[in-house]
Design a protein around this motif. Structure first.
Motif, PDB file in Angstrom:
ATOM      1  N   THR B 221      39.893  45.386  35.877  1.00 44.49           N
ATOM      2  CA  THR B 221      39.948  43.924  36.032  1.00 44.49           C
ATOM      3  C   THR B 221      41.346  43.384  35.753  1.00 44.49           C
ATOM      4  OG1 THR B 221      39.037  43.772  33.795  1.00 44.49           O
ATOM      5  CG2 THR B 221      37.510  43.488  35.627  1.00 44.49           C
ATOM      6  N   LYS B 225      43.073  40.761  38.302  1.00 45.74           N
ATOM      7  CA  LYS B 225      43.699  39.492  37.896  1.00 45.74           C
ATOM      8  C   LYS B 225      45.122  39.406  38.435  1.00 45.74           C
ATOM      9  CE  LYS B 225      41.696  38.254  33.466  1.00 45.74           C
ATOM     10  NZ  LYS B 225      41.876  38.356  32.035  1.00 45.74           N
ATOM     11  N   GLU B 229      46.710  36.740  41.271  1.00 39.93           N
ATOM     12  CA  GLU B 229      47.879  35.880  40.994  1.00 39.93           C
ATOM     13  C   GLU B 229      48.978  36.105  42.024  1.00 39.93           C
ATOM     14  OE1 GLU B 229      47.960  33.312  39.073  1.00 39.93           O
ATOM     15  OE2 GLU B 229      45.887  33.877  38.656  1.00 39.93           O
ATOM     16  N   GLU B 258      32.753  41.053  33.762  1.00 33.41           N
ATOM     17  CA  GLU B 258      34.181  40.714  33.672  1.00 33.41           C
ATOM     18  C   GLU B 258      34.712  40.189  35.002  1.00 33.41           C
ATOM     19  OE1 GLU B 258      36.790  43.839  32.160  1.00 33.41           O
ATOM     20  OE2 GLU B 258      35.063  44.718  31.130  1.00 33.41           O
ATOM     21  N   ASP B 261      33.689  36.618  35.518  1.00 31.68           N
ATOM     22  CA  ASP B 261      34.564  35.681  34.796  1.00 31.68           C
ATOM     23  C   ASP B 261      35.780  35.325  35.641  1.00 31.68           C
ATOM     24  OD1 ASP B 261      32.971  35.646  32.533  1.00 31.68           O
ATOM     25  OD2 ASP B 261      34.101  37.217  31.498  1.00 31.68           O
ATOM     26  N   ILE B 262      36.392  36.339  36.206  1.00 34.97           N
ATOM     27  CA  ILE B 262      37.617  36.127  36.990  1.00 34.97           C
ATOM     28  C   ILE B 262      37.317  35.294  38.237  1.00 34.97           C
ATOM     29  CG2 ILE B 262      39.404  37.315  38.336  1.00 34.97           C
ATOM     30  CD1 ILE B 262      39.075  39.682  36.323  1.00 34.97           C
ATOM     31  N   CYS B 263      36.193  35.614  38.897  1.00 36.75           N
ATOM     32  CA  CYS B 263      35.819  34.862  40.099  1.00 36.75           C
ATOM     33  C   CYS B 263      35.534  33.399  39.751  1.00 36.75           C
ATOM     34  CB  CYS B 263      34.600  35.496  40.767  1.00 36.75           C
ATOM     35  SG  CYS B 263      34.996  37.055  41.571  1.00 36.75           S
ATOM     36  N   GLN B 264      34.885  33.217  38.625  1.00 32.68           N
ATOM     37  CA  GLN B 264      34.560  31.854  38.187  1.00 32.68           C
ATOM     38  C   GLN B 264      35.851  31.072  37.930  1.00 32.68           C
ATOM     39  OE1 GLN B 264      31.351  31.910  35.268  1.00 32.68           O
ATOM     40  NE2 GLN B 264      32.232  30.104  34.290  1.00 32.68           N
ATOM     41  N   ASP B 265      36.779  31.683  37.222  1.00 29.61           N
ATOM     42  CA  ASP B 265      38.049  31.004  36.901  1.00 29.61           C
ATOM     43  C   ASP B 265      38.836  30.663  38.158  1.00 29.61           C
ATOM     44  OD1 ASP B 265      37.416  31.348  34.295  1.00 29.61           O
ATOM     45  OD2 ASP B 265      38.798  33.010  33.914  1.00 29.61           O
ATOM     46  N   ASN B 266      38.685  31.496  39.190  1.00 22.86           N
ATOM     47  CA  ASN B 266      39.501  31.319  40.387  1.00 22.86           C
ATOM     48  C   ASN B 266      38.724  30.751  41.571  1.00 22.86           C
ATOM     49  OD1 ASN B 266      42.357  32.687  39.955  1.00 22.86           O
ATOM     50  ND2 ASN B 266      40.837  33.906  38.840  1.00 22.86           N
ATOM     51  N   ASN B 267      37.461  30.416  41.329  1.00 23.99           N
ATOM     52  CA  ASN B 267      36.628  29.851  42.394  1.00 23.99           C
ATOM     53  C   ASN B 267      36.564  30.776  43.621  1.00 23.99           C
ATOM     54  OD1 ASN B 267      34.987  28.014  43.696  1.00 23.99           O
ATOM     55  ND2 ASN B 267      36.707  26.785  44.465  1.00 23.99           N
TER      56      ASN B 267
END
Lengths: 496, 496
Positions: B221, B225, B229, B258, B261-267
């Motif tokens: 992950t 991430k 970016e 995990e 989480d990343i998908c949620q943060d980045n829509n």
């Protein structure tokens, strides 16, 4: 489980599984093969969704069920399903039951393999190569490639994908962003999958340009020419024309030869959607309807329609030898080991298609072809055409019935008028009149469904009021079945 | 043909068709159900393509064939096909034969319908709605939608299509030309269909960004991430992450929670390819491997793999109620008449999928679920894991065998060394050594194929020399079968 001598018992946790299977086979013969042929039984024992959900015990249990219980579930499935093999099922572009096709399907089922490598499907890989070559020869292609696919829509998608690649091979790597605006041309009566596929492929529905048709649903090549010119003037790149051999509603055949001229002049891929009408290729009497089809670049044809192969049985072929491989292959060493020692990698056919695992669809068709021979299959097609022609004549001369169009294929489209409407002047330009006509089919359809005597579909087309589309496929039908349809609709509808 | 009382005889031109079908069923029981379970028979009677083409009489005749001849063809198909239900078939992500699943498939075959409208498939439409809801509940979705699909690749394609639409609904009309650069993220060990689908959907393979994995094949992950970016800095729009639950070769489970989480943060839309590993959802002991799967937007799961449903049996579900309809529907009045009077149009489920005609795949799975109950299916999954674990331990302690990775799933991956290589130092950074190791599996594979005693696949991965991937599924297997595999490979390979 296994015992000490290395014999494994049948999966399912008990040794009665074979007994259970034999009971299911008996039920299949009785309900699925024999009884459905009896015209005096209903086509459907209709229940609405709420009722049916009450009748069926749909929930998934924690505990296992007994064989008796499982057989009961199978019986219920037969009872409440539509009998598509019933002589009075005319609702869809499939019907009837070919026992050889069905037998082939059951053999395929029990062998339970995927046709991506010779390693796991040696017989079927060979058979598919052989049969697809046979189909290409029927079409008139020299060489080429092909695959079975899970549906006609999917086959049309392959045609669209290869057409795009043919013009812009970089699309595989860089996507549509690297391309100019590309446009496809289909007749306004072509199958809706062309639009769905354009949306899926990132082309966009707006760039599928509809071409006008004549009164019987055939593409007007004058309009096609004009639209191609217009799109070029707008800076777009025409990459695909889809011609239809047997449109869904009217069964129209586009003039393939004329379209091929236009495609040749403009360097455009010609895909022929013969999903429905492709059956005529087997008939020396009717194959002229597809005249010029050998000039196309790819063809979709569903033998599960007019040929009565069991669903799904869909063929996609292209005249080009390596376009499938070049467009759709990706190196996948876990599946297609290039260092195999026993046979040439060319027999691992899975790489060149979009799918990975793929159900075997070839054997049922191959066995049917062996069973009937070319002669038997040709007479099946000819008989369907004869019945459709007879029905069309019957419609013409029967009070209250009006043909939409003289049928080119085995679709017979007609309006039905109850007695109270028969005295009105027939005027399709009169909105009030059209509304009255359009209100009839849903009511007659409800009556035929609840009585279970007959299933025929209806639909509107090109702004015309809804009409019945009767599809003649089943080769067991006779002229008396055509009379039955007319009489039954009139019986159900004359007083509504 | 019909006779005067309205009874139609069986299609195929003669009344013996039922007798023929009974003979085929007998053959299916004998060769397809009973004999394949006998471990003392060969898994495959291998012939190379040229030999096999000589043996089989593949050509399509003009005349019909006799029933005896057709039965002979069926016998040949059994003789030369791979017995995927044989206890020593470990080559693929499917194996075994569930008699209830097979029975359900035969019933579906004979009913021969397409699951697009309630009108022609009332029982199956209800059953599919019910079963897909059950699967969504297993995953932990509230509400949502779904479909059966013709393959895991196809299911992943649906996930990609919906993800793109979710971010850019205009894509349906204007295509990719109207969009910025969009990018998807998949682990380097994810299924190759993700690349094929990106090419097909006009996104392009270059915009499928590979994410690094750990030594056991799980997505890192931290790398995901960073790659997200980086792509944003380049001006691209991340629209999709595909997490894999059960990678094809090693059987690795990506850390779904995990990733979520990343998908949620980045829509970003999270699609989970659980085509292989989804079976663990049925096991309270192993479902932790998919922890967080309820947070995904869509899931692909193939019950024809670990659950032993007959091929094809593939499920796609999404947690979103209307995205399938909004993205994939087109008004098709000929098929989905909105003026139907007998039931609500919501039961005509065909509009929201890409396909038009669609084979019924639900009944075989539903009948299996009824037959075994949740408890029976859970113990099937647990047993496969137990056997795999046992095999991994056996590999560890057997001379000449070396485990690639401790198995998370029921894939057991191992190198095999003939006696002459066992004394060498194990060095994956030594090219000459790796070449020696990689040369072994093709030779052992040839020997097992020609002897017919066993089928296990092999492949390279991430630059490592080729190794065997043994897939344990069949719930009839015991620990003694695991010993058989090890002993047989060693017997065939020790002196090469």
């Amino acid at each position: 489980m296994n015992n000490c001598n290395g014999k494994h018992v049948i999966s399912g946790g008990n040794e009665d599984a074979v007994t259970f299977l034999r009971s299911v086979f008996d039920l299949v013969i009785k309900e699925g093969v024999e009884r459905v042929k009896d015209a005096s039984t209903p086509v459907i024992d209709f229940k609405n969704p709420e009722e049916l959900e009450q009748i069926l015990d749909l929930k998934i249990p924690m505990q296992s069920s007994s064989h008796d219980q499982l057989l009961h579930y199978c019986e219920q499935v037969f009872k409440y399903s539509v009998k598509t093999a019933h002589p009075h099922f005319f609702n869809q572009l499939y019907a009837g039951l070919d026992p050889y096709g069905f037998a082939g399907q059951v053999v395929t089922d029990v062998l339970n393999t995927s046709i991506y490598t010779y390693e796991v499907a040696p017989v079927f890989v060979l058979m598919e190569k052989y049969l697809l070559r046979h189909v290409r020869q029927l079409i008139g292609y020299e060489g080429g490639d092909g695959t079975f696919s899970p549906g006609g829509s999917y086959s049309n998608m392959l045609g669209m994908n290869l057409a795009r690649f043919n013009k812009f091979p970089q699309v595989v790597r860089v996507g549509m962003r690297g391309l100019p605006r590309i446009v496809a041309f289909v007749s306004s009566q072509s199958h809706y999958s062309n639009k769905k596929n354009a949306a899926l492929l990132g082309i966009g529905i707006d760039d599928v340009i509809p071409v006008a048709t004549d009164n019987c649903g055939r593409m007007l090549t004058s309009d096609l020419k004009r639209k191609i010119e217009e799109s070029k003037e707008e800076g777009a790149v025409p990459f695909l024309v889809v011609g239809t051999c047997g449109t869904t509603v009217l069964g129209a055949f586009d003039p393939v030869d004329e379209i091929a001229d236009i495609c040749q002049d403009n360097n455009i891929w010609l895909h022929i959607d013969a999903a429905w009408g492709g059956g005529v290729l087997l008939s020396s009497k009717h194959r002229h309807l597809c005249k010029g089809i050998h000039r196309s670049d790819s063809v979709a044809w569903n033998p599960h329609k007019m040929m009565m192969a069991p669903l799904q049985c869909c063929i996609f072929v292209t005249k080009h030898d390596s376009v499938m491989k070049n467009c759709q292959s990706i190196q996948v060493p876990y599946l297609f080991q290039p260092d195999k020692t026993l046979y040439s990698p060319e027999y691992d056919i899975g790489s060149k298609v979009i799918q990975c695992g793929r159900k075997v669809d070839v054997f049922k068709l191959w066995l049917m072809m062996k069973a009937h021979g070319n002669i038997g299959l040709e007479s099946r097609i000819n008989k369907a055409f004869d019945n459709a022609q007879y029905l069309a004549e019957l419609v013409k001369k029967t009070d209250g019935f009006k043909l939409v169009c003289d049928p080119e294929c085995t679709n017979v489209c007609f309006w039905y008028l109850p007695k109270r409407l028969r005295k009105l002047e027939w005027r399709l330009d009169d909105k009030a009149f059209c509304q009255k006509v359009a209100a009839v089919p849903p009511i007659v359809k409800e009556k035929m469904t609840t009585s279970g005597s007959l299933l025929v579909g209806y639909q509107p087309l090109a702004g015309m009021p809804s009409f019945f589309r009767m599809v003649v496929i089943n080769d067991e039908l006779t002229k008396s079945d055509m009379h039955f349809v007319i009489n039954e609709i009139d019986k159900l509808g004359q007083d509504i």
